[in-house]
Design a protein around this motif. Structure first.
Motif, PDB file in Angstrom:
ATOM      1  N   GLY A  84       0.812  -1.208   0.000  1.00 50.06           N
ATOM      2  CA  GLY A  84       0.000   0.000   0.000  1.00 50.06           C
ATOM      3  C   GLY A  84       0.848   1.262   0.000  1.00 50.06           C
ATOM      4  O   GLY A  84       2.063   1.228   0.174  1.00 50.06           O
ATOM      5  N   THR A  85       0.194   2.387  -0.177  1.00 50.90           N
ATOM      6  CA  THR A  85       0.862   3.678  -0.205  1.00 50.90           C
ATOM      7  C   THR A  85       0.747   4.382   1.139  1.00 50.90           C
ATOM      8  O   THR A  85      -0.042   3.991   2.006  1.00 50.90           O
ATOM      9  N   LEU A  86       1.505   5.449   1.271  1.00 54.53           N
ATOM     10  CA  LEU A  86       1.401   6.282   2.467  1.00 54.53           C
ATOM     11  C   LEU A  86      -0.003   6.865   2.574  1.00 54.53           C
ATOM     12  O   LEU A  86      -0.550   6.991   3.678  1.00 54.53           O
ATOM     13  N   GLN A  87      -0.607   7.184   1.446  1.00 54.60           N
ATOM     14  CA  GLN A  87      -1.973   7.701   1.466  1.00 54.60           C
ATOM     15  C   GLN A  87      -2.940   6.653   2.011  1.00 54.60           C
ATOM     16  O   GLN A  87      -3.839   6.965   2.797  1.00 54.60           O
ATOM     17  N   ASP A  88      -2.752   5.386   1.621  1.00 57.22           N
ATOM     18  CA  ASP A  88      -3.578   4.306   2.161  1.00 57.22           C
ATOM     19  C   ASP A  88      -3.435   4.220   3.677  1.00 57.22           C
ATOM     20  O   ASP A  88      -4.427   4.112   4.410  1.00 57.22           O
ATOM     21  N   ALA A  89      -2.197   4.235   4.143  1.00 53.92           N
ATOM     22  CA  ALA A  89      -1.942   4.077   5.571  1.00 53.92           C
ATOM     23  C   ALA A  89      -2.470   5.258   6.368  1.00 53.92           C
ATOM     24  O   ALA A  89      -3.139   5.095   7.402  1.00 53.92           O
ATOM     25  N   ALA A  90      -2.174   6.470   5.896  1.00 52.66           N
ATOM     26  CA  ALA A  90      -2.578   7.663   6.636  1.00 52.66           C
ATOM     27  C   ALA A  90      -4.094   7.799   6.694  1.00 52.66           C
ATOM     28  O   ALA A  90      -4.661   8.136   7.742  1.00 52.66           O
ATOM     29  N   ASN A  91      -4.773   7.518   5.584  1.00 52.82           N
ATOM     30  CA  ASN A  91      -6.223   7.630   5.583  1.00 52.82           C
ATOM     31  C   ASN A  91      -6.889   6.497   6.342  1.00 52.82           C
ATOM     32  O   ASN A  91      -7.996   6.661   6.858  1.00 52.82           O
ATOM     33  N   SER A  92      -6.225   5.348   6.440  1.00 52.21           N
ATOM     34  CA  SER A  92      -6.742   4.273   7.285  1.00 52.21           C
ATOM     35  C   SER A  92      -6.719   4.697   8.754  1.00 52.21           C
ATOM     36  O   SER A  92      -7.678   4.466   9.502  1.00 52.21           O
ATOM     37  N   VAL A  93      -5.621   5.328   9.169  1.00 55.53           N
ATOM     38  CA  VAL A  93      -5.534   5.839  10.540  1.00 55.53           C
ATOM     39  C   VAL A  93      -6.606   6.907  10.756  1.00 55.53           C
ATOM     40  O   VAL A  93      -7.288   6.919  11.795  1.00 55.53           O
ATOM     41  N   LEU A  94      -6.778   7.785   9.784  1.00 57.02           N
ATOM     42  CA  LEU A  94      -7.778   8.861   9.909  1.00 57.02           C
ATOM     43  C   LEU A  94      -9.183   8.286  10.081  1.00 57.02           C
ATOM     44  O   LEU A  94      -9.946   8.760  10.943  1.00 57.02           O
ATOM     45  N   GLU A  95      -9.534   7.275   9.296  1.00 55.36           N
ATOM     46  CA  GLU A  95     -10.877   6.701   9.394  1.00 55.36           C
ATOM     47  C   GLU A  95     -11.117   6.093  10.769  1.00 55.36           C
ATOM     48  O   GLU A  95     -12.195   6.247  11.351  1.00 55.36           O
ATOM     49  N   ASP A 100     -12.263   6.142  17.228  1.00 58.99           N
ATOM     50  CA  ASP A 100     -11.470   5.485  18.260  1.00 58.99           C
ATOM     51  C   ASP A 100     -10.054   6.052  18.246  1.00 58.99           C
ATOM     52  O   ASP A 100      -9.180   5.573  17.522  1.00 58.99           O
ATOM     53  N   GLY A 101      -9.839   7.082  19.047  1.00 57.78           N
ATOM     54  CA  GLY A 101      -8.551   7.762  19.040  1.00 57.78           C
ATOM     55  C   GLY A 101      -7.400   6.893  19.487  1.00 57.78           C
ATOM     56  O   GLY A 101      -6.304   6.948  18.921  1.00 57.78           O
ATOM     57  N   SER A 102      -7.604   6.076  20.507  1.00 58.66           N
ATOM     58  CA  SER A 102      -6.520   5.266  21.048  1.00 58.66           C
ATOM     59  C   SER A 102      -6.029   4.239  20.047  1.00 58.66           C
ATOM     60  O   SER A 102      -4.817   4.078  19.829  1.00 58.66           O
ATOM     61  N   THR A 103      -6.958   3.519  19.430  1.00 59.85           N
ATOM     62  CA  THR A 103      -6.563   2.508  18.452  1.00 59.85           C
ATOM     63  C   THR A 103      -5.895   3.155  17.242  1.00 59.85           C
ATOM     64  O   THR A 103      -4.908   2.636  16.709  1.00 59.85           O
ATOM     65  N   ALA A 104      -6.419   4.294  16.821  1.00 59.96           N
ATOM     66  CA  ALA A 104      -5.820   5.007  15.693  1.00 59.96           C
ATOM     67  C   ALA A 104      -4.401   5.451  16.013  1.00 59.96           C
ATOM     68  O   ALA A 104      -3.496   5.331  15.168  1.00 59.96           O
ATOM     69  N   ALA A 105      -4.184   5.957  17.219  1.00 61.72           N
ATOM     70  CA  ALA A 105      -2.842   6.392  17.603  1.00 61.72           C
ATOM     71  C   ALA A 105      -1.875   5.212  17.624  1.00 61.72           C
ATOM     72  O   ALA A 105      -0.732   5.314  17.153  1.00 61.72           O
ATOM     73  N   LEU A 106      -2.323   4.077  18.153  1.00 64.27           N
ATOM     74  CA  LEU A 106      -1.461   2.891  18.174  1.00 64.27           C
ATOM     75  C   LEU A 106      -1.121   2.439  16.762  1.00 64.27           C
ATOM     76  O   LEU A 106       0.021   2.060  16.481  1.00 64.27           O
ATOM     77  N   TYR A 258       0.627  11.596  13.078  1.00 62.12           N
ATOM     78  CA  TYR A 258       0.075  12.484  14.100  1.00 62.12           C
ATOM     79  C   TYR A 258      -1.101  13.260  13.498  1.00 62.12           C
ATOM     80  O   TYR A 258      -2.172  13.370  14.097  1.00 62.12           O
ATOM     81  N   SER A 259      -0.869  13.811  12.313  1.00 65.35           N
ATOM     82  CA  SER A 259      -1.899  14.630  11.664  1.00 65.35           C
ATOM     83  C   SER A 259      -3.138  13.813  11.345  1.00 65.35           C
ATOM     84  O   SER A 259      -4.269  14.318  11.427  1.00 65.35           O
ATOM     85  N   ALA A 260      -2.937  12.551  10.976  1.00 65.86           N
ATOM     86  CA  ALA A 260      -4.081  11.684  10.689  1.00 65.86           C
ATOM     87  C   ALA A 260      -4.975  11.539  11.918  1.00 65.86           C
ATOM     88  O   ALA A 260      -6.209  11.547  11.813  1.00 65.86           O
ATOM     89  N   VAL A 261      -4.360  11.428  13.086  1.00 67.51           N
ATOM     90  CA  VAL A 261      -5.148  11.323  14.319  1.00 67.51           C
ATOM     91  C   VAL A 261      -5.840  12.643  14.618  1.00 67.51           C
ATOM     92  O   VAL A 261      -7.040  12.668  14.957  1.00 67.51           O
ATOM     93  N   PHE A 262      -5.122  13.761  14.496  1.00 68.66           N
ATOM     94  CA  PHE A 262      -5.732  15.064  14.767  1.00 68.66           C
ATOM     95  C   PHE A 262      -6.940  15.309  13.859  1.00 68.66           C
ATOM     96  O   PHE A 262      -8.020  15.710  14.322  1.00 68.66           O
ATOM     97  N   ILE A 263      -6.757  15.100  12.570  1.00 67.08           N
ATOM     98  CA  ILE A 263      -7.835  15.390  11.619  1.00 67.08           C
ATOM     99  C   ILE A 263      -8.967  14.383  11.782  1.00 67.08           C
ATOM    100  O   ILE A 263     -10.152  14.729  11.703  1.00 67.08           O
ATOM    101  N   GLY A 264      -8.620  13.123  12.023  1.00 68.23           N
ATOM    102  CA  GLY A 264      -9.652  12.118  12.243  1.00 68.23           C
ATOM    103  C   GLY A 264     -10.506  12.425  13.460  1.00 68.23           C
ATOM    104  O   GLY A 264     -11.743  12.303  13.423  1.00 68.23           O
TER     105      GLY A 264
END
Length: 421
Positions: A84-95, A100-106, A258-264
């Motif tokens: 996958g791409t960085l976009q895939d990974a970052a947007n997966s964290v954002l979703e 669920d902030g904790s799971t996304a941060a992990l 970090y930004s993915a969590v903030f924006i999510g």
């Protein structure tokens, strides 16, 4: 759902907590990573409020991330990963961060720390670590912190090293099968980076993670008591004689997640309060409005927050493309190019943090008094954003950005070791 029930056996878990995160099945990698993350987020949402109230670690959620293969998304297919791409990974964290902030941060911390073997060496000399990770779908923790000058390794007479000392803020390590460990070389002129299992003798995990937010994103203290580092567990370093500062691009990848969590968290707060205003009429709602969402003042306020969040999302997507392009030509990057990327990603993280901290507490303007109920848990979004942003104070980031953009100088990470000769 297609599944592969032939996971390779692994060594005994450090404890029942880690054992419970192990996959029971291994799903075939999905064609659409972000869509799969969105499906998992719907699962995680069911008990997210209860877990936040109770400060419970997301054990089942980590298991589901491992089963889905999401943990191996960023690794190349040639090494068994999802490609996958960085976009895939970052947007997966954002979703996932929307609910669920904790799971996304992990997951975000896992992504950029599981890249450490590839960041430390661009010639595949650390490929075995990646192959084992993709085979067993490891969640990675991290024991990094460059600031700890007392965390010094010692040579072991049979090769490798031993480490004693204490490291704080080790995100994900208590829930992970494997963790990176950064220590100062015995010669005290460079770092060593290693990868060890979390069931290694001499490791003590202190259950002392109890912040106001990200309550399930275990980042507790780890104590090392003569912990053995085998020679083959030390990562190969290919960027010069020795590592004397941060890994190339490591901080930039970190800023993306970090930004993915903030924006999510910001988008999640807005989506939830939108549903809230559509479902009832708060006290003080404009006369004639059937539900709060019909109140022109609430509409205007919500519109402002939504526009600000979309600006952060657009900045996020643009910066991801820059970092992805840099990663694809990482062997050719100049110091000046790395500097520009560092400033851009630091700027994104600062903007995303500021946006989250401005919007998440103001959703109470839309929810009204009912929104302050304990059961509603509308404060979770602000608490998570505040906890994560406190790890790297915004004022320091803004000072760095201002200094280098005003003077047009490169952002160069200096060596952490002074030459005494």
């Amino acid at each position: 759902m297609n599944a592969i029930n032939t996971l390779s056996p692994v060594t005994a878990a450090r404890n029942a907590l880690v054992a419970a995160t192990r996959p029971q099945i291994a799903e075939v990698y999905p064609e659409d990573w972000v869509a799969r993350a969105r499906e998992l987020a719907a699962e995680f949402q069911v008990d997210a409020i209860d877990r936040d109230h109770e400060g419970k670690r997301p054990v089942n959620q980590i298991r589901r991330l491992r089963e889905s293969g999401l943990v191996s998304l960023l690794y190349p297919k040639a090494l068994g990963g999802g490609g996958g791409t960085l976009q895939d990974a970052a947007n997966s964290v954002l979703e996932i961060a929307k609910v669920d902030g904790s799971t996304a941060a992990l997951l975000g911390f896992h992504f950029y720390n599981s890249l450490v073997p590839l960041l430390a060496d661009y010639t595949d000399k650390n490929a075995d670590f990646v192959k084992r990770s993709t085979q067993l779908r490891w969640l990675w923790g991290n024991v990094t912190q460059y600031v700890n000058k007392d965390f010094v390794a010692q040579h072991h007479p049979e090769g490798g090293f031993t480490i004693s000392g204490i490291k704080k803020w080790n995100t994900g390590a208590p829930l992970a099968e494997i963790t990176t460990v950064l220590a100062i070389h015995p010669d005290r002129d460079r770092y060593i980076y290693s990868v060890i299992p979390t069931n290694r003798e001499g490791l003590t995990f202190h259950d002392d993670w109890n912040p106001i937010g990200l309550r399930g994103a275990d980042s507790g203290t780890i104590e090392f008591d003569n912990v053995r580092i085998q020679p083959e567990e030390v990562l190969h370093w290919s960027h010069g004689p020795g590592q004397t500062g941060p890994l190339p691009l490591w901080a930039s990848f970190g800023a993306i997640f970090y930004s993915a969590v903030f924006i999510g968290r910001t988008l999640g707060a807005l989506e939830r309060v939108r549903d809230y205003t559509l479902s009832g009429r708060r006290q003080g709602t404009f006369a004639g409005a059937v539900v709060s969402a019909d109140d022109p003042f609430i509409q205007a306020e919500f519109g402002q927050y939504w526009v600000e969040a979309q600006a952060a999302r657009a900045y996020f997507e643009t910066t991801i493309q820059t970092v992805q392009a840099a990663w694809e030509r990482r062997r050719e990057l100049t110091d000046d190019e790395r500097s520009k990327i560092a400033i851009e990603t630091l700027s994104l993280r600062t903007f995303a943090s500021r946006t989250a901290l401005e919007i998440t507490p103001r959703i109470f303007e839309l929810a009204g008094g009912r929104g302050t109920a304990w059961a509603a848990d509308f404060d979770q979004y602000w608490r998570d954003a505040r906890t994560l942003s406190s790890h790297d104070p915004e004022v320091l980031a803004r000072r760095v950005i201002g200094q280098h953009t005003l003077h047009g100088t490169s952002l160069v990470f200096p060596t952490h070791f002074k030459n005494e000769n």
